[in-house]
Structure formats: C-alpha cells, structure tokens
Motif scaffolding. Sequence first.
Motif, PDB file in Angstrom:
ATOM      1  N   GLN A  94      10.489  -5.276 -32.119  1.00 49.71           N
ATOM      2  CA  GLN A  94      10.995  -6.442 -31.998  1.00 49.71           C
ATOM      3  C   GLN A  94      11.838  -7.305 -31.239  1.00 49.71           C
ATOM      4  OE1 GLN A  94      10.429  -7.847 -36.179  1.00 49.71           O
ATOM      5  NE2 GLN A  94      10.722  -5.650 -37.269  1.00 49.71           N
ATOM      6  N   ILE A  95      12.754  -7.534 -31.647  1.00 53.08           N
ATOM      7  CA  ILE A  95      13.337  -7.786 -30.713  1.00 53.08           C
ATOM      8  C   ILE A  95      13.290  -8.359 -29.283  1.00 53.08           C
ATOM      9  CG2 ILE A  95      16.220  -7.570 -29.983  1.00 53.08           C
ATOM     10  CD1 ILE A  95      17.389  -6.166 -32.352  1.00 53.08           C
ATOM     11  N   GLU A  96      12.886  -7.243 -29.122  1.00 51.64           N
ATOM     12  CA  GLU A  96      12.867  -6.985 -27.426  1.00 51.64           C
ATOM     13  C   GLU A  96      11.478  -8.285 -27.042  1.00 51.64           C
ATOM     14  OE1 GLU A  96      13.534  -6.958 -24.470  1.00 51.64           O
ATOM     15  OE2 GLU A  96      11.727  -7.527 -23.606  1.00 51.64           O
ATOM     16  N   ASP A  97      10.202  -8.129 -27.801  1.00 53.90           N
ATOM     17  CA  ASP A  97       9.670  -9.560 -28.686  1.00 53.90           C
ATOM     18  C   ASP A  97      10.166 -11.211 -28.671  1.00 53.90           C
ATOM     19  OD1 ASP A  97       7.575  -7.462 -28.463  1.00 53.90           O
ATOM     20  OD2 ASP A  97       6.723  -8.146 -30.705  1.00 53.90           O
ATOM     21  N   LYS A  98      11.341 -11.467 -29.508  1.00 51.25           N
ATOM     22  CA  LYS A  98      11.403 -12.389 -29.250  1.00 51.25           C
ATOM     23  C   LYS A  98      12.384 -12.587 -28.408  1.00 51.25           C
ATOM     24  CE  LYS A  98      10.750 -11.851 -34.206  1.00 51.25           C
ATOM     25  NZ  LYS A  98      10.591 -12.956 -35.194  1.00 51.25           N
ATOM     26  N   LEU A  99      13.120 -11.922 -27.892  1.00 49.80           N
ATOM     27  CA  LEU A  99      14.022 -11.692 -26.382  1.00 49.80           C
ATOM     28  C   LEU A  99      12.659 -12.151 -25.484  1.00 49.80           C
ATOM     29  CD1 LEU A  99      16.748  -9.229 -26.154  1.00 49.80           C
ATOM     30  CD2 LEU A  99      16.821 -11.541 -27.048  1.00 49.80           C
ATOM     31  N   SER A 100      11.976 -11.298 -24.880  1.00 52.90           N
ATOM     32  CA  SER A 100      11.413 -11.359 -24.430  1.00 52.90           C
ATOM     33  C   SER A 100      10.683 -13.755 -24.060  1.00 52.90           C
ATOM     34  CB  SER A 100       9.700 -11.481 -23.540  1.00 52.90           C
ATOM     35  OG  SER A 100       9.091 -11.195 -25.086  1.00 52.90           O
ATOM     36  N   HIS A 101      10.092 -13.919 -25.264  1.00 56.52           N
ATOM     37  CA  HIS A 101       9.818 -15.018 -25.961  1.00 56.52           C
ATOM     38  C   HIS A 101      11.237 -16.315 -25.086  1.00 56.52           C
ATOM     39  CE1 HIS A 101       8.218 -19.026 -28.264  1.00 56.52           C
ATOM     40  NE2 HIS A 101       9.314 -19.323 -28.495  1.00 56.52           N
ATOM     41  N   ARG A 157      11.044 -19.576 -22.670  1.00 52.67           N
ATOM     42  CA  ARG A 157      11.109 -20.325 -22.761  1.00 52.67           C
ATOM     43  C   ARG A 157      12.514 -21.515 -22.288  1.00 52.67           C
ATOM     44  NH1 ARG A 157       7.524 -22.994 -24.602  1.00 52.67           N
ATOM     45  NH2 ARG A 157       8.586 -24.609 -25.276  1.00 52.67           N
ATOM     46  N   ALA A 158      13.740 -20.292 -22.344  1.00 49.05           N
ATOM     47  CA  ALA A 158      14.696 -20.947 -21.162  1.00 49.05           C
ATOM     48  C   ALA A 158      14.352 -20.984 -19.785  1.00 49.05           C
ATOM     49  CB  ALA A 158      15.917 -19.863 -21.428  1.00 49.05           C
ATOM     50  N   LEU A 205      20.039 -17.146 -20.356  1.00 47.37           N
ATOM     51  CA  LEU A 205      19.226 -15.568 -19.809  1.00 47.37           C
ATOM     52  C   LEU A 205      19.918 -14.533 -19.359  1.00 47.37           C
ATOM     53  CD1 LEU A 205      17.446 -18.144 -16.844  1.00 47.37           C
ATOM     54  CD2 LEU A 205      15.832 -16.946 -18.754  1.00 47.37           C
ATOM     55  N   GLU A 206      20.870 -15.156 -19.715  1.00 46.71           N
ATOM     56  CA  GLU A 206      22.590 -13.459 -18.837  1.00 46.71           C
ATOM     57  C   GLU A 206      22.755 -13.484 -20.297  1.00 46.71           C
ATOM     58  OE1 GLU A 206      24.170 -12.107 -16.764  1.00 46.71           O
ATOM     59  OE2 GLU A 206      22.816 -13.441 -15.057  1.00 46.71           O
ATOM     60  N   SER A 207      22.662 -14.161 -20.987  1.00 48.98           N
ATOM     61  CA  SER A 207      22.602 -13.187 -22.863  1.00 48.98           C
ATOM     62  C   SER A 207      21.741 -12.991 -22.761  1.00 48.98           C
ATOM     63  CB  SER A 207      22.585 -14.409 -23.575  1.00 48.98           C
ATOM     64  OG  SER A 207      23.796 -15.565 -23.314  1.00 48.98           O
ATOM     65  N   ARG A 227      25.015 -23.625 -19.855  1.00 48.88           N
ATOM     66  CA  ARG A 227      24.331 -23.059 -20.939  1.00 48.88           C
ATOM     67  C   ARG A 227      22.878 -21.988 -20.080  1.00 48.88           C
ATOM     68  NH1 ARG A 227      27.703 -27.620 -21.861  1.00 48.88           N
ATOM     69  NH2 ARG A 227      28.739 -27.140 -23.570  1.00 48.88           N
ATOM     70  N   ILE A 228      21.273 -23.331 -19.950  1.00 47.21           N
ATOM     71  CA  ILE A 228      20.616 -22.344 -20.147  1.00 47.21           C
ATOM     72  C   ILE A 228      20.803 -21.245 -18.677  1.00 47.21           C
ATOM     73  CG2 ILE A 228      17.734 -22.635 -18.884  1.00 47.21           C
ATOM     74  CD1 ILE A 228      18.002 -25.586 -19.589  1.00 47.21           C
ATOM     75  N   ASP A 229      21.523 -20.610 -18.697  1.00 48.45           N
ATOM     76  CA  ASP A 229      21.228 -19.578 -17.086  1.00 48.45           C
ATOM     77  C   ASP A 229      22.678 -18.395 -18.510  1.00 48.45           C
ATOM     78  OD1 ASP A 229      20.248 -20.941 -14.952  1.00 48.45           O
ATOM     79  OD2 ASP A 229      22.727 -20.640 -13.734  1.00 48.45           O
TER      80      ASP A 229
END
Lengths: 156, 390
Positions: free
Chosen positions: B167-174, B178-179, B262-264, B257-259
Amino acid sequence: MKASNLIESQLKDEAREITVPRERRMFIRIAKENLRKSMKKLIGLEGLTHLSTITGVDVGSQVELIYHIVYEDILVSLKVQVSKEKPILPTIVDLIPGALLYEREIHDLFGVRFKGNPDLSRLILPDTWPDGVFPLRKEWTPERISEKIEDNHENY
Amino acid sequence: MKTIKIPFGPQHPALEEPINFIFEVEEERVVNVKPRLGYIHRGIEKLAENRTYHQNVYLIERICGICSFAHTTCYTQAVEELLGIDIPERAKFIRTITAEMERVQNHYLWLGLTAKETGFETLFMYAWRDRETILEVLEMISGKRVNYGMNTIGGVRRDILETMTEQIEDKLSHLEDRAQYYKKICTKEQTILKRTVGVGILRPRDALSLCAVGPTLRASGIPRDVRADDPYAAYDEVPFKVVTYKRCDVASRILVRIDEILESINIIRYALENMPKGPIQVKVPQRVPKGEAVSQVEAPRGENIHYLKSDGSDKPVRLKVRAPTLANLPPLCKMLIDVNIADIPVVIAGIDPCIACAERVMLVDTKTKKRRIWSGDKLWRYSCEWYRKK
C-alpha cells in the motif's frame, strides 16, 4: 588536519577545559573576556562556519551561555559564564549577524545584556511583562511568575 | 521620499508562531523590516523543567503541528545519548522513514500555500489533495494524521508491518508522479515564473552570515544538511543526495523542495527494502545520568537543535529548543529588503515559516499619521491585483 584538532589548536590559549563526549561534539569552556577573540578565530577558519543558536543555562549565581557553532562536521559548544548580579557580555552580532535574534531571546529570558547589540527591545515577552522577571532563571518558579503577572495586571 | 511604516500581523493563532513585521516602505518598495515574536510563546522550555523525561516526549511532540516528529526525534536522541543507549537498528530505520514521510507532507503543504500566495489557487487545491495521500500512509502506520506519537525514549512505539509495504508503495508512486508533474509546472508555467523568479533574493554570502538553515539555505546554493553532515537515525546507511539550487530566489526554494520530495520518496523506498528485522525499542530507566547533550536533526524546514542538561534526576535541568523558523527570520528580513509590497506574502511563504493567517495589516503614513487597517486577505487581493495590472 582534522577539524577537531584544528579547533583545539586555534583555541589552545583561550580554552580552559575541552570535553569531547562523542564523535562530532565538543564543549569548550572559556573566560568571558575571551569570547569575541575566540569567536573571531572560529569564524576565521577556512570552511563553513555556522552559529546554530545560543543557549542560556541557570547555574546558580551565574548564567552560562553556550554558543553552538557548527564548523564542517563538528558541533562546537563554546561556554562562557556571567554573573546574575552584573550580566553584561559583549555582543557578537557584528561578527555573526545571524546572532541578532538569539541575543535578544537570551536578553528577554535571562536578562543578560549584550554590549554593542544595536537593538535589545523585547522579542518574545509581551509589552506588559513586568520588568526584572527573567522567566528562565531558576529563582523565577512558575508560581512566582504567575503571582507577579497578576499583580502587574492589577496595576496596569 | 516619504517612508511609510506598515505593521504586518500579529496573526491569528490558528497555526504556530503568529508574528508581527513592521515594514517601512517607500511607495511600493520595502526599505526596512523589523520582526516581533512571542504572540503565542508557550514557555515550553520552562514547562519541560517541571516534567519527567517521559512526559516531555508528549510535550515536545506538540511544539509544532507539522514537524512534530522532527522535534521528538531531536529530543529523544539527546536523552538516549545521556542514557548511553543505542536504539535497535529497526527503530532507526522506522525513524528515518517517518521523518521522510513528514518531510513529504510538509513540502506538499508548503507548495500549496506558496501557490496560493501567488494567486494560483488550482495548484493550491491540487497540492493539498495530493498531501492527503501521504497523510493516509502516516495514519496507517501511526494511527494519526499529525502528532504521530511514534517516538519514545529508546526507540519507536509502532512497527511498520510487511503487509503495509505494498500500500505504501502504491501511494509513493502516486506522490512521485505528482511531484514530477509539479516540477514541470513550476519550471514552465508563466504565472508561477513571473511571481517567483528573481523575487526575494538571498545571496550565498548573506545566507551564511545570517545563519540560514534548511531549504532556504540550499536554495542559495549551499549544500548543508544535518542528515548528511551529522547523520542520525539510519541516514548513514541510506544513500541520498543533498539538493541545491543556485538562483537564490523563491523559484529556487520551490524547486529545492520539489526535488526533496523526490529524494524523500527514494529514501523511504530504500529504507523499507533494507530495514533489518528485530525489536523496535529498548527499556530505559526513569532517571537520566548527569551530563549534557546537543542533538540536531534536519526538520522539513531546516536544522533543528535541542540542548539537554541533566542533574541525575528524572527531570531535565534545562531543555533548549531552537526550531528552524527562528534561524530563518534574519535571512527573511534580508530577502524582504527591496521587494514590492505585492511580493511580501510570497517571500515570507518562501522560508516556509510556521506562520498562519495574516490577521491584519496596518498601514501607517508617517507624514499624515493616518492609519489604515488591512486584513491579510486584503493584502493578498492587493498583490494579485497589482500583478494583474502590471
């Protein structure tokens, strides 16, 4: 030369005591007369120097000020003590302009005056705060502070 | 030329740190700025001296509603150092993951607010909608959307279960998609560029001498980040890069901050994959040995520092907290010099201050002594209108 050795050699005349509690941390005690001299030496080092903040600590009859300075990967905590009776120290704002608000914060909460700081007006405490109440000094317990504030409000 | 003083704020205490700025302006140009703090000073440092180390975890969590985890991490690290304990490896990874999730939610929140300040309300709505995604993940892990209550002295209170990772991976890829999309918008969209490029300049030399921290410092091209310089939690085991941009303006602060989002996301992925098995906390004594410790973490807004002193009892003698916004105020005052009144909101937003709604603005004409009171909303409308006419 390692950053820690460099700092030690720079401050060898001023440092009264150096403690290294762990990797990347250093506490150095100096006399208050040597504050500006030591600060100049630290910011004069090649590389990035950054003042993180200034901490005030009530240590009885004295207030201890700790200047947290980051040099490369080391966090140096430079300690000076000043008496509560005559709490005056030279400012470092001309050396490190970023110290301005930290000095004003200490001035509000511990009543230490920084000679040469261009603006020591209140930063944190309200305009109606009673003079002479320095809330982070230990003799000002929360109860005593509330009492004093209530008195002050009645007279205001 | 006559100078006009404009007090800005203090604000409504709906969020942390309402603040008052007095702006001296010549026509449209700001010539001097003076900040005044303390409108919701809660005396947390004094309170902490009257509570036990364990009670303080809950107090410290409430310093900030957005970067609460950064504060508890900083505090618990200091206590753990004095106790001389090393927390379990798995707890270090969970701290890293939660800290990065907090960064992602903070940066999305900030992106929305900054977009709103420029009058770009669609982006504001989009960014806040997407922020819900990471809040859902945090809720799944901790049970809460804010003030997660994850940290405790000696480790963390909740584990991240294997059943959650998909579930976490699903949300991370979303969030990642977006980023990327927002990065495209913020580098190409004229409405954003016109309001942010070359606005609120902070030269690297000034950033250093005024002791700026976090994304504000990194947007002036200086690669300083506590995670890299003074690694804590599991940051010395996770590869990541320190993001910098060199343009020194609000546009750079957006891109940093956008980058970082992505790093986070990459850090979270790596940490989830490489997290060792084992316990998540160790039992610790109530009393803390005599000593002092200085702890640092990289909060979403920048370097956060706590100083802790113990006399051997169960309550600290002194706990000093310096949150990143205080460090970024002198740099902010520098950025505001020479900007137009219409740019004040976006430049203030640029440092990501813990400042909420500008409740009122007072305009004082020094010649006629005439006072006009503006709401923060009116200042915002004024700035949008000013740019529309331009």
